[in-house]
Scaffold this active site. Sequence first.
Site, short mmCIF file in Angstrom:
data_model
loop_
_atom_site.label_atom_id
_atom_site.label_comp_id
_atom_site.label_asym_id
_atom_site.label_seq_id
_atom_site.Cartn_x
_atom_site.Cartn_y
_atom_site.Cartn_z
CB CYS A 158 20.82 15.29 8.57
SG CYS A 158 21.55 13.78 7.94
CG HIS A 188 16.65 13.32 10.05
ND1 HIS A 188 16.63 14.12 8.93
CD2 HIS A 188 17.72 12.51 9.91
CE1 HIS A 188 17.65 13.81 8.14
NE2 HIS A 188 18.31 12.84 8.71
CD GLU A 246 13.67 16.12 9.48
OE1 GLU A 246 14.17 16.53 10.54
OE2 GLU A 246 14.34 15.64 8.55
CG ASP A 271 0.68 -4.74 1.79
OD1 ASP A 271 1.68 -4.13 2.20
OD2 ASP A 271 0.63 -5.99 1.73
CG ASP A 278 8.15 -9.13 -2.56
OD1 ASP A 278 7.80 -8.83 -1.42
OD2 ASP A 278 8.20 -8.30 -3.50
O1 1PR Z 1 7.99 -4.54 -7.31
O2 1PR Z 1 9.05 -2.38 -6.82
O3 1PR Z 1 6.80 -2.43 -7.81
O4 1PR Z 1 7.19 -3.13 -5.45
C1 1PR Z 1 5.99 -3.74 -5.12
C2 1PR Z 1 5.89 -3.77 -3.63
O5 1PR Z 1 4.58 -4.23 -3.28
C3 1PR Z 1 6.88 -4.70 -2.97
O6 1PR Z 1 7.36 -4.12 -1.80
C4 1PR Z 1 6.05 -5.94 -2.64
O7 1PR Z 1 6.50 -6.55 -1.45
C5 1PR Z 1 4.66 -5.35 -2.43
N1 1PR Z 1 3.57 -6.26 -2.81
C6 1PR Z 1 3.21 -6.57 -4.06
N2 1PR Z 1 2.14 -7.39 -4.02
C7 1PR Z 1 1.82 -7.60 -2.74
C8 1PR Z 1 0.71 -8.39 -2.24
O8 1PR Z 1 0.53 -8.57 -1.02
N3 1PR Z 1 -0.09 -8.94 -3.13
N4 1PR Z 1 2.71 -6.82 -0.63
C9 1PR Z 1 2.72 -6.89 -1.96
C10 1PR Z 1 3.71 -7.24 0.10
C11 1PR Z 1 4.45 -7.45 2.19
C12 1PR Z 1 4.39 -6.74 3.43
C13 1PR Z 1 3.32 -7.32 4.31
C14 1PR Z 1 4.05 -8.19 5.25
C15 1PR Z 1 3.45 -8.27 6.61
N5 1PR Z 1 3.35 -7.10 1.37
O9 1PR Z 1 4.19 -5.38 3.28
O10 1PR Z 1 2.63 -6.29 4.78
O11 1PR Z 1 4.14 -9.48 4.67
O12 1PR Z 1 2.20 -8.81 6.60
P1 1PR Z 1 1.63 -9.57 7.88
O13 1PR Z 1 2.20 -8.89 9.08
O14 1PR Z 1 0.16 -9.37 7.82
O15 1PR Z 1 2.06 -10.99 7.75
P2 1PR Z 1 7.77 -3.12 -6.93
#
Ligand code: 1PR
Length: 562
Positions: A84, A194, A196, A243, A409
Amino acid sequence: MTKLKVSLLDYGAGNVRSVRNAIMANGYEIEDITEPSQIDEAKVIIFPGVGSYRSAMTVLEEKGYVEPLRRYLADGTRPYLGICLGMQTLFQSSEEAPDGQETMEGLGVIPGHVIKFDEKEMTVPHIGWNGRVHHQDSPVFKYVNEKEDVYFVHSYYAPIVEENKDWTLTSTNYGGKKFISSVQKGAIVACQFHPEKSGKTGLNFVKGFLEAVENGSINSSKPLNVDPEKETQLVKRVVVALDVRQNDHGDLVVTKGDQYDVRENEKEGVTTGRGGVRNLGKPVSLAARYYNEGADEIAFLNITSFRHGVVEDMPMLQVLEEASRSIFVPLTVGGGIRSYTDPDSGKTWDALEVASRYFRAGADKVSIGSDTVTAAEAYIASGGKKTGQTSIETISHHYGAQAVVISVDPKRVYVESKDACANKNHVVVELDDSQLGPNGEKFCWYQCTVMGGREARDICAVTVSKAAEALGAGEIMLNCIDMDGQCNGFDHALMKAVSEAVTIPVIASSGAGNEQHFTDVFTQTQVQAALAAGMFHRKEVEIEAVKQHMRKNGIPSRTWSH
Ligand code: 1PR
């Protein structure tokens, strides 16, 4: 016979851990270059330049490495692998220069200048799997199949010009441009991609190079010429998100919510769900499974980061350190990337320090959620002034835009008409008949939230995305709380609204339930990647099945080495 010791030029800028791991995975030892004299004595140098050209060249200057490197590279017989920026710095100059300067001088080994992709013509950065890079006459490709893709992430590129044709080993196409994806002359090899992060294909590229250095064939390569007819294509990425949070017993687990609620329903019929945290597995072993099954990227999100001190509570550091030992595709980490003042000691950590720790632990990108909304609000309120101080700006300036993902979100707010929010500048979209609101509303806007959906703010997802792009973000992970965990498909109206408003790549997220949902979002919107969590965790659909479905429908997906 003891294997060759590789001298690694790690100037402390970014994710060099994965390069180390790729070298070690091939059975070689590493010696770190910490002072200029080691460059003269090295048997083989690997320079994984990470970050921005300007910070790479500045650090090389400050450490006194520039002249020793020029000496080392002068006659082309001493083995070198630049990755890179390790390739870009070999050229005469780059447009990725310090503020106020048009160009910045490089090592000047290869004729030509590094320039920026034009955002007016294409999505920038160029992120993803592309290339099918191969050259039958170079030993570095001995173990790489012609059809395999490699991983790129860059906003600047080196064009092929008459003077550097004899260096150009492979070329790659992107957005109507053909750029140099690897070079070789004698023992000097370098690549824009990349290795790696290119899965087993990338490990095999490193193996080919180091083996050729060891057996001396690197220097005896015939003159190499790139095939001018060869065309390549960026493929659509399939991303898996994990998550992660502590469950009620204090164990770090992968969990998955419905509309961001991650607790089990206690009794049948209870829809809000207040039981234990759903436990779908351990982060590192689940991620390793996805790597082996062909995930193009993996994102770890610390979903309870807002509760704790950022620095005292960084469980993801260990996760990344472990994951990057055996997973060689891009890793994103999100949750808690922001500046933070410890209430007890009063010590302040800025977002750049927090991100740096993650990069050093093995992350390739950080994803910024709540802090993006705050930064966008301030940017809009100031009439579009940049302070240079936000987490997006500081991390992007230091590590490059491609290392900064924003996580959005939003929740739908249904409205009666297209101009319902005219005085607020919220972008209102029209919904399909299958997506109407509870009272038959045909329109909605997407209200951004912070703290994992717990607090809604008066700003829409399109506005936040545009502001984040202006501040220097390189990619958007676009969730939708309404669709999360529902398995009804992605929110196309949201994906269209955002991807048409920005020039950086968008990763569609939330709602995938089957293969068709991926094909649909790729054919009906401009997104470059699509992410799923639940359907993969519950083993309802295999990653390979998603890719086969995409290919059958004419959507390119990664070809890789198992
Ligand atoms: O605000 O900078 O501290 O970041 C927090 C991070 O954590 C953000 O990326 C936020 O989206 C994520 N987050 C916070 N709470 C939740 C929760 O679910 N209670 N998860 C959460 C968000 C979103 C995707 C999820 C998709 C696909 N999750 O990662 O996996 O919606 O899911 P699916 O395919 O099952 O529908 P900060």
